[in-house]
Design a protein around this motif. Structure first.
Motif, short mmCIF file in Angstrom:
data_model
loop_
_atom_site.label_atom_id
_atom_site.label_comp_id
_atom_site.label_asym_id
_atom_site.label_seq_id
_atom_site.Cartn_x
_atom_site.Cartn_y
_atom_site.Cartn_z
N THR A 125 39.47 40.43 20.87
CA THR A 125 39.67 39.38 19.88
C THR A 125 38.43 38.50 19.73
O THR A 125 38.12 38.03 18.65
CB THR A 125 40.88 38.51 20.23
OG1 THR A 125 40.76 38.11 21.59
CG2 THR A 125 42.17 39.28 20.04
N LYS A 126 37.72 38.26 20.84
CA LYS A 126 36.50 37.45 20.79
C LYS A 126 35.31 38.36 21.12
O LYS A 126 35.46 39.33 21.84
CB LYS A 126 36.57 36.32 21.82
CG LYS A 126 37.73 35.37 21.61
CD LYS A 126 37.79 34.34 22.71
CE LYS A 126 39.02 33.46 22.56
NZ LYS A 126 39.11 32.44 23.62
N THR A 127 34.15 38.02 20.56
CA THR A 127 32.98 38.87 20.82
C THR A 127 31.74 38.03 21.09
O THR A 127 31.63 36.88 20.64
CB THR A 127 32.67 39.79 19.62
OG1 THR A 127 32.25 38.98 18.53
CG2 THR A 127 33.87 40.63 19.22
N TYR A 128 30.80 38.63 21.79
CA TYR A 128 29.52 38.00 22.05
C TYR A 128 28.80 37.69 20.74
O TYR A 128 28.26 36.60 20.56
CB TYR A 128 28.66 38.93 22.92
CG TYR A 128 27.21 38.55 22.97
CD1 TYR A 128 26.76 37.51 23.79
CD2 TYR A 128 26.27 39.23 22.20
CE1 TYR A 128 25.43 37.16 23.83
CE2 TYR A 128 24.93 38.88 22.23
CZ TYR A 128 24.51 37.84 23.04
OH TYR A 128 23.19 37.49 23.06
N LEU A 129 28.84 38.64 19.82
CA LEU A 129 28.12 38.46 18.56
C LEU A 129 28.67 37.28 17.76
O LEU A 129 27.93 36.58 17.07
CB LEU A 129 28.17 39.74 17.72
CG LEU A 129 27.36 40.91 18.31
CD1 LEU A 129 27.62 42.20 17.55
CD2 LEU A 129 25.87 40.57 18.33
N LEU B 156 28.81 45.22 26.49
CA LEU B 156 27.89 44.08 26.35
C LEU B 156 28.42 43.03 25.39
O LEU B 156 28.10 41.84 25.51
CB LEU B 156 26.51 44.57 25.87
CG LEU B 156 25.70 45.36 26.90
CD1 LEU B 156 24.45 45.95 26.26
CD2 LEU B 156 25.33 44.48 28.09
N ASN B 157 29.23 43.44 24.45
CA ASN B 157 29.80 42.51 23.49
C ASN B 157 30.96 41.71 24.09
O ASN B 157 31.52 40.83 23.46
CB ASN B 157 30.27 43.27 22.24
CG ASN B 157 30.29 42.40 21.00
OD1 ASN B 157 29.69 41.33 20.96
ND2 ASN B 157 31.02 42.86 20.00
N ASN B 158 31.31 42.05 25.35
CA ASN B 158 32.38 41.33 26.04
C ASN B 158 31.84 40.53 27.22
O ASN B 158 32.61 39.98 28.00
CB ASN B 158 33.45 42.31 26.52
CG ASN B 158 34.73 41.61 26.96
OD1 ASN B 158 35.10 40.58 26.40
ND2 ASN B 158 35.40 42.15 27.96
N LEU B 159 30.51 40.44 27.34
CA LEU B 159 29.91 39.78 28.51
C LEU B 159 28.98 38.66 28.11
O LEU B 159 28.25 38.76 27.12
CB LEU B 159 29.15 40.81 29.35
CG LEU B 159 29.98 41.97 29.91
CD1 LEU B 159 29.07 43.06 30.46
CD2 LEU B 159 30.92 41.49 30.99
N ILE B 160 29.01 37.59 28.91
CA ILE B 160 28.15 36.44 28.63
C ILE B 160 27.69 35.83 29.95
O ILE B 160 28.45 35.76 30.91
CB ILE B 160 28.88 35.39 27.74
CG1 ILE B 160 27.95 34.26 27.31
CG2 ILE B 160 30.12 34.82 28.43
CD1 ILE B 160 26.94 34.65 26.27
N THR B 161 26.43 35.38 29.97
CA THR B 161 25.88 34.72 31.16
C THR B 161 26.39 33.28 31.23
O THR B 161 26.47 32.60 30.21
CB THR B 161 24.33 34.69 31.08
OG1 THR B 161 23.86 36.02 30.92
CG2 THR B 161 23.72 34.07 32.33
N THR B 162 26.72 32.84 32.43
CA THR B 162 27.16 31.46 32.60
C THR B 162 26.84 31.00 34.03
O THR B 162 26.16 31.70 34.77
CB THR B 162 28.65 31.32 32.25
OG1 THR B 162 29.01 29.94 32.27
CG2 THR B 162 29.55 32.09 33.21
N THR B 163 27.29 29.79 34.38
CA THR B 163 27.11 29.28 35.74
C THR B 163 28.48 29.19 36.39
O THR B 163 29.52 29.30 35.72
CB THR B 163 26.52 27.86 35.74
OG1 THR B 163 27.45 26.99 35.09
CG2 THR B 163 25.18 27.81 35.02
N PHE B 164 28.48 28.93 37.70
CA PHE B 164 29.75 28.77 38.41
C PHE B 164 30.59 27.66 37.77
O PHE B 164 31.77 27.84 37.49
CB PHE B 164 29.50 28.45 39.89
CG PHE B 164 30.75 28.20 40.66
CD1 PHE B 164 31.53 29.26 41.12
CD2 PHE B 164 31.18 26.91 40.93
CE1 PHE B 164 32.71 29.03 41.81
CE2 PHE B 164 32.36 26.67 41.63
CZ PHE B 164 33.12 27.74 42.08
N ASP B 165 29.94 26.51 37.52
CA ASP B 165 30.67 25.35 36.99
C ASP B 165 31.25 25.62 35.60
O ASP B 165 32.42 25.32 35.34
CB ASP B 165 29.75 24.13 36.93
CG ASP B 165 29.45 23.58 38.31
OD1 ASP B 165 30.10 24.02 39.28
OD2 ASP B 165 28.57 22.71 38.41
#
Ligand SMILES: [Zn+2]
Length: 137
Positions: free
Chosen positions: A2-6, A99-108
């Motif tokens: 339902t949601k995408t990186y793009l 890759l369209n389902n993955l995103i870089t983030t931090t622990f917080d």
């Protein structure tokens, strides 16, 4: 999915990206507690480490791939935009490594996305002036 990186990277504001990603209600609660186990399972996925590095490089090491939020002095986490389950990992569902389902983030930020702890979100970087001798203040 339902949601995408793009779709996500079309959103200019960091907080709006968070709003887009945040998991509300039952989904967030259902994953609570099993997250550590989920991560342990992921590390056994042969392709995971490679994909993880590709995602961090693609996002230029920035929180939610937002250029104003470079990740410094903390580990980069990878969030599945559409949450995955233990079963998805065991069944090698494509969305685990998509890759369209993955995103870089931090622990917080990741905690905020999953559990709604919004006060953990980073503040906008403080603007520095040319003669600022105490940039950390
Ligand atoms: Zn996550």
């Amino acid at each position: 999915m339902t949601k995408t990186y793009l779709e996500l990277i079309e959103i200019p504001d960091f907080h709006d990206r968070y709003e887009y990603l945040k998991i509300t209600g039952q989904v967030g609660n259902a994953t609570f507690g099993s997250r550590r186990y989920l991560n342990q399972m992921l590390y056994k996925y042969p392709e995971w480490r490679r994909i993880r590095n590709i995602v961090i490089e693609r996002d230029k090491g920035c929180d939610l791939a937002h250029p104003d939020f470079e990740i410094h002095n903390q580990a980069a986490y990878i969030h599945h935009i559409n949450p995955i389950t233990i079963e998805d990992i065991l069944n090698r569902d494509p969305k685990v490594l998509d890759l369209n389902n993955l995103i870089t983030t931090t622990f917080d930020t990741h905690q905020a996305i999953h559990y709604g702890s919004e006060r953990m979100l980073p503040k906008l970087p403080i603007e520095r002036k040319p003669n600022d001798t105490c940039p950390w203040k």
